[in-house]
Design an enzyme around this catalytic site. Structure first.
Site, PDB file in Angstrom:
ATOM      1  N   CYS A  25       0.738  -1.150  -0.008  1.00 50.08           N
ATOM      2  CA  CYS A  25       0.037  -0.047   0.034  1.00 50.08           C
ATOM      3  C   CYS A  25       0.891   1.298  -0.038  1.00 50.08           C
ATOM      4  O   CYS A  25       0.181   2.257   0.156  1.00 50.08           O
ATOM      5  CB  CYS A  25      -0.988  -0.016   1.286  1.00 50.08           C
ATOM      6  SG  CYS A  25      -2.315  -1.139   0.853  1.00 50.08           S
ATOM      7  N   HIS A  75     -12.863   9.532  -7.531  1.00 47.62           N
ATOM      8  CA  HIS A  75     -11.935   9.886  -8.574  1.00 47.62           C
ATOM      9  C   HIS A  75     -10.680  10.577  -8.238  1.00 47.62           C
ATOM     10  O   HIS A  75     -10.009  11.264  -9.246  1.00 47.62           O
ATOM     11  CB  HIS A  75     -12.552   9.770  -9.822  1.00 47.62           C
ATOM     12  CG  HIS A  75     -13.223   8.538 -10.433  1.00 47.62           C
ATOM     13  ND1 HIS A  75     -14.462   8.205  -9.986  1.00 47.62           N
ATOM     14  CD2 HIS A  75     -12.814   7.535 -11.222  1.00 47.62           C
ATOM     15  CE1 HIS A  75     -14.824   7.197 -10.682  1.00 47.62           C
ATOM     16  NE2 HIS A  75     -13.862   6.609 -11.471  1.00 47.62           N
ATOM     17  N   GLU A 136     -13.274  -0.313   2.609  1.00 50.22           N
ATOM     18  CA  GLU A 136     -12.280  -0.259   1.697  1.00 50.22           C
ATOM     19  C   GLU A 136     -12.104  -1.463   0.693  1.00 50.22           C
ATOM     20  O   GLU A 136     -12.024  -1.231  -0.466  1.00 50.22           O
ATOM     21  CB  GLU A 136     -11.104  -0.149   2.338  1.00 50.22           C
ATOM     22  CG  GLU A 136      -9.743   0.139   1.623  1.00 50.22           C
ATOM     23  CD  GLU A 136      -8.633   0.289   2.282  1.00 50.22           C
ATOM     24  OE1 GLU A 136      -8.431   1.225   2.779  1.00 50.22           O
ATOM     25  OE2 GLU A 136      -7.763  -0.523   2.359  1.00 50.22           O
TER      26      GLU A 136
END
Length: 150
Positions: A25, A75, A136
């Site tokens: 990550c 986005h 998530e």
């Protein structure tokens, strides 16, 4: 009068990178987030009110979350403002990408705290934010409860 909780679910796509993290990550990657927003209050008892019987109109709750979270984060790519990814963030911005620089590590845990603060500021005085659940992935989520944060 009974207190009632109502929940509305939202979804948005956001990318992030975890500065200093020791796993995958640390790389820029994205998620299809699902946010469940639960508020608590008394249903309106005034029969002359067009919202009679509602704690809050789901459309009003949608407007708050859309303006303060979906329209901001959907986005977009989130970075900690002190990240070495700052050069990448600036390059993305010059190419027309939405980039958000925040004061925190953009984990689900910290994002849900940020979202709670944003939503609480917009709710009517008669309505309280009860909880948030930020999912998530299909198997991982962070939760925020007002009762844990008093």
């Amino acid at each position: 009068m009974s207190k009632i909780r109502i929940t509305k679910r939202f979804s948005f796509e956001t990318a992030h990178a975890l500065y200093g993290y020791d796993g995958k990550c640390r790389n820029v990657h994205g998620h299809s987030y699902k946010l469940s927003v639960t508020v608590i209050g008394n249903p309106i008892t005034d029969t002359s009110n067009v919202k009679w019987g509602m704690v809050i109109d789901f459309g009003d709750l949608k407007k708050i979350v859309k303006e303060d979270i979906e329209d901001v984060f959907d986005h977009a790519t989130i970075f900690n403002k002190n990240t070495p990814h700052l050069e990448l963030a600036r390059e993305l911005e010059t190419r027309g990408h939405d980039v958000i620089l925040v004061d925190y590590q953009p984990t689900s845990e910290n994002m849900v705290i940020d979202f709670a603060e944003r939503i609480k500021k917009r709710l009517p005085d008669t309505i309280e934010l009860h909880s948030l659940k930020l999912q998530e992935t299909e198997t991982a989520y962070a939760e925020w409860y007002a009762s844990d944060n008093q």
